[in-house]
Design a protein around this motif. Structure first.
Motif, mmCIF file in Angstrom:
data_model
loop_
_atom_site.group_PDB
_atom_site.id
_atom_site.type_symbol
_atom_site.label_atom_id
_atom_site.label_comp_id
_atom_site.label_asym_id
_atom_site.label_seq_id
_atom_site.Cartn_x
_atom_site.Cartn_y
_atom_site.Cartn_z
ATOM 1 N N TYR A 114 0.839 -1.207 0.000
ATOM 2 C CA TYR A 114 0.000 0.000 0.000
ATOM 3 C C TYR A 114 0.870 1.252 0.000
ATOM 4 C CZ TYR A 114 -2.879 3.850 1.587
ATOM 5 O OH TYR A 114 -3.483 5.075 1.688
ATOM 6 N N TRP A 115 1.910 1.259 0.833
ATOM 7 C CA TRP A 115 2.748 2.451 0.977
ATOM 8 C C TRP A 115 3.615 2.688 -0.244
ATOM 9 C CZ3 TRP A 115 1.021 5.908 3.909
ATOM 10 C CH2 TRP A 115 0.276 5.565 5.034
ATOM 11 N N VAL A 116 3.962 1.635 -0.958
ATOM 12 C CA VAL A 116 4.711 1.803 -2.206
ATOM 13 C C VAL A 116 3.834 2.552 -3.215
ATOM 14 C CG1 VAL A 116 5.815 0.612 -4.139
ATOM 15 C CG2 VAL A 116 6.120 -0.249 -1.791
ATOM 16 N N GLN A 117 2.581 2.123 -3.338
ATOM 17 C CA GLN A 117 1.651 2.791 -4.252
ATOM 18 C C GLN A 117 1.362 4.226 -3.797
ATOM 19 O OE1 GLN A 117 0.479 1.739 -7.253
ATOM 20 N NE2 GLN A 117 1.975 0.123 -6.906
ATOM 21 N N PHE A 118 1.235 4.415 -2.518
ATOM 22 C CA PHE A 118 0.994 5.733 -1.941
ATOM 23 C C PHE A 118 2.129 6.693 -2.338
ATOM 24 C CE2 PHE A 118 1.679 8.766 1.509
ATOM 25 C CZ PHE A 118 0.414 9.309 1.694
ATOM 26 N N CYS A 119 3.352 6.250 -2.086
ATOM 27 C CA CYS A 119 4.516 7.104 -2.409
ATOM 28 C C CYS A 119 4.641 7.322 -3.904
ATOM 29 C CB CYS A 119 5.791 6.498 -1.836
ATOM 30 S SG CYS A 119 5.910 6.692 -0.050
ATOM 31 N N LEU A 120 4.346 6.294 -4.676
ATOM 32 C CA LEU A 120 4.422 6.420 -6.134
ATOM 33 C C LEU A 120 3.497 7.528 -6.641
ATOM 34 C CD1 LEU A 120 5.582 5.431 -8.797
ATOM 35 C CD2 LEU A 120 3.744 3.714 -8.859
ATOM 36 N N ARG A 121 2.305 7.640 -6.067
ATOM 37 C CA ARG A 121 1.374 8.707 -6.484
ATOM 38 C C ARG A 121 2.001 10.083 -6.276
ATOM 39 N NH1 ARG A 121 -2.727 6.259 -3.236
ATOM 40 N NH2 ARG A 121 -2.780 8.166 -2.004
ATOM 41 N N ILE A 123 5.277 10.786 -5.984
ATOM 42 C CA ILE A 123 6.448 10.934 -6.851
ATOM 43 C C ILE A 123 5.993 11.280 -8.262
ATOM 44 C CG2 ILE A 123 8.374 9.681 -7.918
ATOM 45 C CD1 ILE A 123 8.592 8.149 -5.197
ATOM 46 N N GLU A 124 4.943 10.614 -8.744
ATOM 47 C CA GLU A 124 4.417 10.918 -10.075
ATOM 48 C C GLU A 124 3.904 12.356 -10.145
ATOM 49 O OE1 GLU A 124 2.956 6.508 -11.569
ATOM 50 O OE2 GLU A 124 1.539 7.760 -10.463
ATOM 51 N N LYS A 125 3.201 12.784 -9.115
ATOM 52 C CA LYS A 125 2.699 14.167 -9.075
ATOM 53 C C LYS A 125 3.867 15.150 -9.121
ATOM 54 C CE LYS A 125 0.103 17.342 -6.126
ATOM 55 N NZ LYS A 125 -0.538 17.521 -4.819
ATOM 56 N N GLY A 126 4.905 14.889 -8.340
ATOM 57 C CA GLY A 126 6.084 15.755 -8.331
ATOM 58 C C GLY A 126 6.768 15.792 -9.680
ATOM 59 N N PHE A 127 6.848 14.652 -10.343
ATOM 60 C CA PHE A 127 7.463 14.589 -11.660
ATOM 61 C C PHE A 127 6.666 15.422 -12.672
ATOM 62 C CE2 PHE A 127 8.182 12.735 -15.837
ATOM 63 C CZ PHE A 127 9.565 12.764 -15.902
#
Length: 185
Positions: A114-121, A123-127
């Motif tokens: 869950y936390w991997v997907q959470f952080c990925l969201r 990171i994608e927003k920041g990118f």
């Protein structure tokens, strides 16, 4: 203040972040991370406003980004590579963050997908924000960048100094004054 965490994660998940973090109040002008620091933390902005900025050898400031509530702040590449940060993260107004040690965040990521997907969201927003900012700096006029700033950050022009806005836009304060004057007529 913590209710903003519940807007980004279910309550039981938000509690997991709260459990590994610490609430920190940051005063205007104070740095959460300074150039040269090897960051071992990231923050979730509960309230307030931050900026990322570079400082040249001549003392000129270049604002790289503006970070509002409900966003994470970190010198991310420095944190994951255990190297010195190239920029400062500074509070622009009274702010409160949930500061999370990177070591504890890594443990959370390793324990639950869950936390991997959470952080990925995030990171994608920041990118996406970074990519848009680069495109605007390379392709748009200063006036169009200012108009986009007003659209992307409604009311922020009343919360921060014009010199910081000019720095963010990549122009001199005098140029921003001319643009603002032109748009008012």
């Amino acid at each position: 203040m913590l209710e903003s965490l519940y807007n980004i994660a279910p309550p039981e998940r938000a509690e997991e972040l709260i459990h590994i973090g610490q609430i920190v109040d940051v005063t205007p002008g104070e740095h959460y991370i300074s150039k040269g620091d090897i960051p071992k933390k990231m923050g979730f902005v509960l309230s307030g406003l931050f900026r990322y900025y570079y400082l040249s050898h001549q003392g000129d400031e270049y604002t790289k980004g503006l970070i509002l509530e409900n966003n994470f702040i970190s010198s991310y590449s420095a944190m994951i590579s255990s190297s010195p940060s190239h920029f400062f993260i500074q509070a622009l107004e009274p702010s409160r963050i949930l500061s999370i040690p990177y070591s504890k965040l890594k443990d959370l990521l390793a324990s639950d997908p869950y936390w991997v997907q959470f952080c990925l969201r995030f990171i994608e927003k920041g990118f996406m924000v970074k990519e848009q900012r680069e495109r605007e700096l390379l392709l748009l006029s200063a006036e169009q960048r200012y108009l986009n700033f007003l659209k992307d950050y409604p009311g922020l022009d009343q919360r921060i100094k014009q010199t910081i806005i000019a720095s963010y836009l990549g122009i001199k304060p005098e140029s921003l004054s001319r643009i603002r004057k032109k748009l008012q007529t």
